[in-house]
Design an enzyme around this catalytic site. Structure first.
Site, PDB file in Angstrom:
ATOM      1  NE  ARG A 180      -3.918  -0.175   2.446  1.00  0.00           N
ATOM      2  CZ  ARG A 180      -5.196  -0.553   2.334  1.00  0.00           C
ATOM      3  NH1 ARG A 180      -5.519  -1.815   2.283  1.00  0.00           N
ATOM      4  NH2 ARG A 180      -6.151   0.333   2.289  1.00  0.00           N
TER       5      ARG A 180
ATOM      6  NE  ARG B 223     -10.919   0.282   5.710  1.00  0.00           N
ATOM      7  CZ  ARG B 223     -10.211  -0.665   6.321  1.00  0.00           C
ATOM      8  NH1 ARG B 223     -10.463  -0.997   7.573  1.00  0.00           N
ATOM      9  NH2 ARG B 223      -9.229  -1.275   5.678  1.00  0.00           N
TER      10      ARG B 223
ATOM     11  CE1 TYR C  81      -4.492   6.783  -3.149  1.00  0.00           C
ATOM     12  CE2 TYR C  81      -4.794   6.017  -0.908  1.00  0.00           C
ATOM     13  CZ  TYR C  81      -5.222   6.772  -1.974  1.00  0.00           C
ATOM     14  OH  TYR C  81      -6.377   7.518  -1.862  1.00  0.00           O
TER      15      TYR C  81
END
Ligand code: NAD
Ligand code: UDP
Length: 312
Positions: free
Chosen positions: A141, A210, A144
């Site tokens: 990741r 989330r 990003y």
């Protein structure tokens, strides 16, 4: 009326932002290389008198005249930003340098669409803007996360060194119509799977959390941030603080979309954050903003969009 440049304007968030800016009476230049965005997202704006589109990659310099810049160009979903990770870092870093250079030359105010990913897999919960994050700099990741962190660094150095008028928002998971159907993000995945009657893919045990913000709320916050007084730079968290597990999300999607889908469990991708929730006290105080659209209402709109898309 202001001349406003939106990079990544043919993407999910960018297309909604362009639409809103035109409705508010501005002259909008949409710049995009169509890596994840599409003309379909902005087709309904093409006839507008004050809408202009330019195919351009922000890793190359851009010479235009503008009063304000919203810098959104960057693939946002793990599937897309991991497809060509070197290009992802270039887009964030070279893109930021080019757009900041442009802002400096034409004395434009510039807003960066940063991300909750700058907090990585956070040890502080909910995340406040003064938390520096826990990011793996060599993980999958990182192209990003670190790209976006470096872009923030560039924004603040241009501000300190060149007195640039900057604004930085850190966007938490946002969803809504015009999300890419194959981008692998959880909301689009679950909805498309439910509408096709396929199994809903839960990664890990589904207890990771989330918080999901509806796109209209997000656009409103970005506009308010852009209009704050000179000198107020942020960063400001923008998102919906109501937190859900992926299992709860799957249940809500199924109850709205209907269909025979069952849950199926897949391995959790590496570096997948366990939980994420924005502290939005600064957005509340400085922007007078908070999200208005609840998850069920937002999901209903999004399901409607994907149903039409899949039928068309
Ligand atoms: P998206 O992929 O739909 O939009 C990104 C747009 O940028 C696309 O239209 C793409 O074609 C364009 N683009 C990519 N690389 C480019 C380049 N080199 N030059 C020109 N254009 C380029 O994603 P989105 O969800 O609309 O995200 C927009 C911005 O918001 C991104 O910067 C993203 O990091 C940020 N953000 C989004 C979320 C979210 O939940 N949607 C969360 C945090 C941050
Ligand atoms: N996820 C899932 N099933 C899917 C896609 C994603 O369970 O089909 C999970 C993913 O592992 C993560 C969460 O949903 O824990 C949110 O993933 P997304 O890619 O949407 O956003 P991000 O991880 O960047 O917050």
């Amino acid at each position: 009326m202001k001349r406003i440049l939106v990079t990544g304007g043919a993407g999910f968030l960018g297309s909604h932002l362009c639409e809103r800016l035109l409705a508010d009476g501005h002259d909008v230049l949409c710049v995009d290389n169509y890596f994840t965005g599409s003309k379909r997202n902005i087709a309904h704006l093409m006839d507008h008198h004050y809408f202009e589109v330019m195919r351009h990659d922000v890793t190359f310099p851009l010479y235009v005249e503008t009063d304000r810049i919203f810098n959104l160009a960057c693939p946002a979903s793990p599937v897309h930003y991991q497809f060509d990770p070197v290009q992802t870092t270039k887009t964030s870093v070279h893109g930021a340098i080019n757009m900041l250079g442009l802002a400096k030359r034409v004395k434009a105010r510039i807003l960066q669409a940063s991300t909750s990913e700058v907090y990585g897999d956070p040890e502080v919960h909910p995340q406040t803007e003064d938390y520096w994050g826990k990011v793996n700099p060599i993980g999958i990741r990182a192209c990003y996360d670190e790209g976006k962190r470096c872009a923030e660094t560039l924004f603040f150095d241009y501000h300190r060194q060149h007195k640039l008028d900057i604004k930085v928002v850190r966007i938490f998971n946002t969803y809504g119509p015009r999300m890419h159907p194959n981008d692998g993000r959880v909301v689009s995945n679950f909805i498309v799977q439910a509408l096709k009657g396929e199994d809903i893919t839960i990664y890990g045990d589904g207890n990771q959390t989330r918080s999901f913000c509806y796109v209209d709320d997000l656009v409103e916050a970005m506009l308010r941030m852009m209009d704050t007084e000179t000198g107020f730079t942020g960063p400001v968290n923008i998102g919906n603080p109501t937190e859900f597990t992926m299992l709860e999300l799957a249940e809500k999607v199924l109850s709205i979309a209907g269909g025979p889908s069952k849950l199926t469990f897949k391995p959790l991708p590496s570096d997948d954050p366990r939980q994420r929730q924005p502290d939005i006290a600064i957005a509340r105080n400085r922007l007078g903003w908070e999200p208005r659209v609840g998850l069920e209402d937002g999901l209903r709109e999004t399901v409607r969009y994907f149903r039409n898309l899949l039928q068309g």
